[in-house]
Design an enzyme around this catalytic site. Structure first.
Site, PDB file in Angstrom:
ATOM      1  N   ASP A 154       0.837  -1.193   0.000  1.00 30.19           N
ATOM      2  CA  ASP A 154       0.000   0.000   0.000  1.00 30.19           C
ATOM      3  C   ASP A 154       0.882   1.255   0.000  1.00 30.19           C
ATOM      4  O   ASP A 154       1.954   1.251  -0.597  1.00 30.19           O
ATOM      5  CB  ASP A 154      -0.936  -0.012   1.214  1.00 30.19           C
ATOM      6  N   HIS A 192      -3.798   6.063   3.408  1.00 29.57           N
ATOM      7  CA  HIS A 192      -4.494   4.839   3.021  1.00 29.57           C
ATOM      8  C   HIS A 192      -3.842   3.600   3.640  1.00 29.57           C
ATOM      9  O   HIS A 192      -4.527   2.742   4.218  1.00 29.57           O
ATOM     10  CB  HIS A 192      -4.518   4.724   1.497  1.00 29.57           C
ATOM     11  N   ASN A 252     -13.629  -0.789  -6.626  1.00 24.18           N
ATOM     12  CA  ASN A 252     -14.686   0.117  -6.183  1.00 24.18           C
ATOM     13  C   ASN A 252     -15.713   0.342  -7.296  1.00 24.18           C
ATOM     14  O   ASN A 252     -15.416   0.197  -8.481  1.00 24.18           O
ATOM     15  CB  ASN A 252     -14.080   1.463  -5.778  1.00 24.18           C
ATOM     16  N   SER A 282     -11.450  -1.219  -0.414  1.00 25.53           N
ATOM     17  CA  SER A 282     -10.098  -1.353   0.137  1.00 25.53           C
ATOM     18  C   SER A 282     -10.155  -1.815   1.591  1.00 25.53           C
ATOM     19  O   SER A 282      -9.378  -2.668   2.022  1.00 25.53           O
ATOM     20  CB  SER A 282      -9.368  -0.005   0.077  1.00 25.53           C
TER      21      SER A 282
END
Length: 361
Positions: free
Chosen positions: A64, A96, A187, A252
């Site tokens: 990430d 994130h 998404n 996520s």
């Protein structure tokens, strides 16, 4: 007189017991002292945490934006940066990666958040830069590094709109090393958006879709995607900068939830000497996390049926006994019949409830 009192007492105990062993629904977000537990709509997390299964000795690599190294809730074993020449610059300046790490493994330390697998070992690979931009090359490097670290699970809460031959090879290499790869199904960016998200779309990857706070599929578009398992992704508590917490919604975060949960399932299976495979993990994860989709397991309704049968039988027995006594000159109670009915109800309830307890455990 003693027999009558005994019969009445048994009937009362049976009536009260008919409401025992009901399914327990955990609250969505509960606070214990200063720590916050993660969303647990299905009550599945508590099942493991209450038995001290917290992801111990399970290694999870997080690919990430890095990690906030100053966050008191986050501890990691190793970390590396692939987004620049400075491999030691794995500090998260996007947020994130810190959120993902917290959902998976925030420590139980008396403050902040308790992650899904708080005792797991986190391996951090910064593959997305500070603006969140990510390229195939960095993810591939992160995958290969995770294989070198001999991790058990790789979490990829990132997505590409297309596949890549080198990325597929890196995924295959991880799978060949018995690593469980968990990635986002992608998404929903607009109504009707059902694009394939990679690496989640690869067959050997566990692709994660998203549930809302009621345990239902968040959007119909997920039904048209390649989704192997659904996990909560709406209003998840996440760790953030300055030791703060946020509520976040997105696939996520559902992916992180699934990775943490996979660590719990893995630890539990290993403790019982069971072998680990993608299929065995998925079977358990689906049964635990997707109750809102697949419906409540059939055995849960057994308790409800037993309650109805018991109450109706006892009420019927009372009516029968009163009618029998009034129509009989000696005014005797039908003691033999009462004993037979109560004994039968006790037997049926014991067998039924033990079966429900075993299956739900």
């Amino acid at each position: 007189m003693i027999k009558k009192l005994l019969l009445i007492a048994l009937a009362g105990i049976l009536f009260a017991g008919s409401f025992a062993f009901q399914p327990v629904h955990a609250s969505k977000i509960v606070e214990s002292n200063r720590e916050v537990n993660q969303l647990d709509e299905a009550g599945s997390l508590a099942k493991y945490h209450d038995n001290n299964i917290n992801g111990k000795n399970i290694k999870i690599a997080i690919l990430d934006t890095g990690i906030d190294t100053t966050n008191r809730d986050l501890i990691f074993k190793k970390a590396i940066n692939f987004t620049s020449a400075n491999s030691a610059d794995f500090n998260d300046r996007n947020g994130h990666g810190t959120k993902i790490a917290g959902i998976i493994g925030a420590r139980k330390n008396g403050e902040g958040l308790i992650g899904i697998a708080p005792n797991s070992e986190l391996y951090i690979a910064k593959v997305a830069n500070d603006s969140g931009k990510v390229a195939f090359a960095e993810v591939i490097k992160g995958l290969n590094w995770a294989v070198q670290q001999k991790v058990d699970i790789i979490n990829i809460s990132l997505e590409f709109g297309k596949g890549n031959e080198a990325l597929k090879e890196a995924i295959d290499n991880a799978v060949e090393h018995d690593i469980i790869v968990v990635a986002s199904a992608g998404n929903i960016r607009a109504e009707g958006d059902t694009f394939k998200a990679y690496p989640g779309a690869y067959s050997d990857v566990i692709s994660v879709g998203m549930l809302n706070v009621q345990g239902q599929i968040y959007a119909d578009e997920f039904k048209e995607k390649k989704v192997d398992v659904y996990a909560p992704g709406e209003d998840l508590t996440s760790t953030y900068f300055d030791n703060k917490m946020t509520l976040d919604t997105g696939v996520s975060y559902a992916t992180a939830y699934a990775s943490g949960y996979a660590a719990l399932v893995m630890e539990d299976k290993l403790s019982h000497g069971e072998s680990i495979s993608r299929e065995s993990l998925l079977k358990t994860m689906k049964a635990d996390l997707n109750q809102g989709i697949d419906g409540t397991p059939w055995y849960v309704y057994t308790g409800l049926v037993l309650n109805i049968v018991t109450v109706c039988a006892l009420l019927g027995l009372v009516i029968y006994s009163l009618v029998y006594r009034r129509k009989t000159l000696p005014k005797k109670w039908p003691t033999k019949t009462i004993w037979i009915v109560i004994a039968s109800l006790v037997f049926i309830n014991v067998i039924g409830r033990v079966m429900v307890y075993i299956l739900s455990s």
